[in-house]
Design a protein around this motif. Structure first.
Motif, mmCIF file in Angstrom:
data_model
loop_
_atom_site.group_PDB
_atom_site.id
_atom_site.type_symbol
_atom_site.label_atom_id
_atom_site.label_comp_id
_atom_site.label_asym_id
_atom_site.label_seq_id
_atom_site.Cartn_x
_atom_site.Cartn_y
_atom_site.Cartn_z
ATOM 1 N N SER A 7 -9.455 -5.928 -6.118
ATOM 2 C CA SER A 7 -8.252 -5.151 -6.350
ATOM 3 C C SER A 7 -8.509 -3.671 -6.073
ATOM 4 O O SER A 7 -7.674 -2.986 -5.492
ATOM 5 C CB SER A 7 -7.784 -5.354 -7.802
ATOM 6 N N LYS A 11 -6.625 -1.289 -3.191
ATOM 7 C CA LYS A 11 -5.947 -0.022 -3.485
ATOM 8 C C LYS A 11 -6.518 1.117 -2.647
ATOM 9 O O LYS A 11 -5.782 1.940 -2.107
ATOM 10 C CB LYS A 11 -6.073 0.295 -4.972
ATOM 11 N N ALA A 14 -5.363 0.735 0.923
ATOM 12 C CA ALA A 14 -3.966 1.129 1.106
ATOM 13 C C ALA A 14 -3.832 2.646 1.175
ATOM 14 O O ALA A 14 -3.089 3.185 2.011
ATOM 15 C CB ALA A 14 -3.112 0.573 -0.038
ATOM 16 N N ALA A 15 -4.558 3.354 0.302
ATOM 17 C CA ALA A 15 -4.515 4.822 0.327
ATOM 18 C C ALA A 15 -5.111 5.364 1.626
ATOM 19 O O ALA A 15 -4.585 6.313 2.223
ATOM 20 C CB ALA A 15 -5.257 5.391 -0.882
ATOM 21 N N CYS A 239 1.076 1.876 0.478
ATOM 22 C CA CYS A 239 0.338 2.683 -0.495
ATOM 23 C C CYS A 239 1.048 2.723 -1.838
ATOM 24 O O CYS A 239 0.414 2.588 -2.891
ATOM 25 C CB CYS A 239 0.130 4.093 0.056
ATOM 26 N N PHE A 242 0.686 -0.798 -3.731
ATOM 27 C CA PHE A 242 -0.591 -1.179 -4.319
ATOM 28 C C PHE A 242 -1.175 -0.110 -5.244
ATOM 29 O O PHE A 242 -2.155 -0.379 -5.940
ATOM 30 C CB PHE A 242 -1.613 -1.484 -3.219
ATOM 31 N N ASN A 243 -0.595 1.093 -5.252
ATOM 32 C CA ASN A 243 -1.131 2.164 -6.075
ATOM 33 C C ASN A 243 -0.036 2.766 -6.938
ATOM 34 O O ASN A 243 1.154 2.623 -6.651
ATOM 35 C CB ASN A 243 -1.747 3.263 -5.199
ATOM 36 N N ASP A 244 -0.459 3.478 -7.985
ATOM 37 C CA ASP A 244 0.506 4.202 -8.804
ATOM 38 C C ASP A 244 0.899 5.501 -8.107
ATOM 39 O O ASP A 244 0.259 5.915 -7.132
ATOM 40 C CB ASP A 244 -0.062 4.475 -10.203
ATOM 41 N N THR A 247 -1.915 8.174 -7.510
ATOM 42 C CA THR A 247 -2.853 7.912 -6.418
ATOM 43 C C THR A 247 -2.217 8.238 -5.066
ATOM 44 O O THR A 247 -2.865 8.823 -4.188
ATOM 45 C CB THR A 247 -3.292 6.437 -6.441
ATOM 46 N N THR A 248 -0.950 7.870 -4.894
ATOM 47 C CA THR A 248 -0.269 8.179 -3.638
ATOM 48 C C THR A 248 -0.150 9.682 -3.433
ATOM 49 O O THR A 248 -0.344 10.188 -2.318
ATOM 50 C CB THR A 248 1.127 7.538 -3.626
#
Length: 383
Positions: A7, A11, A14-15, A239, A242-244, A247-248
């Motif tokens: 996981s 993440k 994705a970033a 992004c 998969f991220n909060d 994070t984005t």
């Protein structure tokens, strides 16, 4: 046991995808205009829309209706002008200054929301925007490679971007379309407009006389600049999925910092001046402040929803500090992110749980039996 590392890698990937896609598109467009001298932005915009329209239709399969076309036509007009101005600005400015001046979009958005929607923003947001704009102003005033044409295009780009975002948010036609479906209508309606603009301009003759049109490097750069535009929307979607939000936002800030440093040395059009660098750094700091603040606000709203939707029968009622955190996050979400005034806060700057005004003493917390119904009632009001 392997689920957590997997996981985490997803993440991070994705970033990284979001950062690399955004930088690649920007650098390909910059290389096309600066390194290859292909100064035909309307033609490039036409090619980009010719790629976006069929791909978006294949993915979204939106309904083809004249009512939707008429409703989205104003959005398409603003979008096509926005794209062309962005390409002209990319060609006319170095990458660090382009990134700094693009931050004026936030100022334009705040002004337009105030005029069109009577929306107000809190002081922290205005402070972050002031730092961003002040830094960009210092950098612009000391830019040794000043280009009036490029600056004008970017300022128009900022205004049109803000106008487009507000129109999308408040247009009845866009509410019946997905993001990809709206992109299809924008691109499809833009094609005849851009085609007519190219036909009456001097760009076709310039392209025929362009000396490097048979160069494989130029052809690959042109293809990348036109085809990779879709990856910006896709990578942003991946992004944020998969991220909060934090994070984005951090990924976006890291991307802009990397683009500023790489763009300053990669294309040979950045002229060093001490105060210009100070202004760019100041603008970058304001952008990081704003992105972090916005992400934390979104995190508070998400936390409030999670706390309100929990099942008290399984996890027990919300009491004590958890209850106060849920109430504060909920009030913040309902007030649009505006903090309560100092008169509504208790000792130490924390908001009084009972909402008292000048009373300096905090009442005792209610029993656990009262806490869960109160949270449920707050949740029903906020829906």
């Amino acid at each position: 046991m392997s689920a957590e590392p997997k996981s985490g890698w997803v993440k991070l990937g994705a970033a990284a995808y979001y950062c690399v896609a955004s930088m690649t598109v920007q650098f390909m467009s910059k290389a096309l205009f600066t390194l290859y001298g292909f100064n035909f932005p309307v033609t490039v915009a036409l090619l980009q829309m010719a790629v976006i329209a069929p791909v978006c239709y294949a993915v979204a399969r939106p309904k083809l209706e004249w009512a939707l076309a008429r409703g989205t036509l104003p959005l398409a007009l603003v979008n096509v002008l926005n794209v062309v101005c962005g390409l002209v600005g990319t060609a006319g400015l170095n990458v660090p200054m382009f990134i700094a001046l693009r931050r004026f979009t936030l100022l334009c958005t705040i002004v337009l929301e105030r005029v069109m929607m009577n929306k107000r923003h809190d002081r922290s947001t205005l402070g972050a925007v002031a730092v961003m704009i002040g830094g960009a102003g210092v950098a612009a005033a000391t830019d040794l490679a000043f280009s009036l044409w490029g600056y004008t295009a970017v300022v128009l780009n900022d205004f049109l971007t803000a106008l487009y975002l507000i129109l999308v948010k408040n247009s009845p036609a866009s509410s019946g379309l997905t993001t990809t479906g709206l992109l299809f209508y924008n691109a499809a309606l833009s094609l005849p407009l851009l085609g007519a603009a190219v036909a009456v301009s001097a760009e076709p003759a310039g392209i025929l006389a362009y000396p490097d049109k048979h160069s494989r490097g130029f052809q690959a750069t042109l293809l990348a600049a036109c085809a990779l535009g879709l990856t910006i929307n896709h990578s942003t979607f991946v992004c944020t999925r998969f991220n909060d939000p934090l994070t984005t936002s951090v990924a976006g800030s890291v991307k802009n910092i990397a683009m500023t440093f790489i763009g300053a040395v990669a294309f040979g059009d950045f002229m060093y001046a001490p105060w210009n660098v100070v202004g760019l750094g100041m603008s970058m700091a304001g952008a990081i402040w704003y992105a972090t603040k916005s992400a934390l606000k979104a995190h508070k709203k998400s936390l409030a929803q999670q706390l309100l939707l929990r099942d008290p029968a399984k996890s027990g009622p919300l009491i004590g500090r958890d209850r106060l955190s849920a109430l504060r996050a909920t009030e913040l979400a309902r007030s649009g992110g505006k903090e309560s005034p100092p008169s509504a806060r208790g000792p130490g700057g924390s908001q009084d749980a009972a909402g008292g005004g000048s009373d300096r003493s905090s009442p005792a917390p209610p029993s656990s039996r009262e806490a869960a119904p109160l949270i449920a009632k707050r949740g029903e009001e906020s829906v």
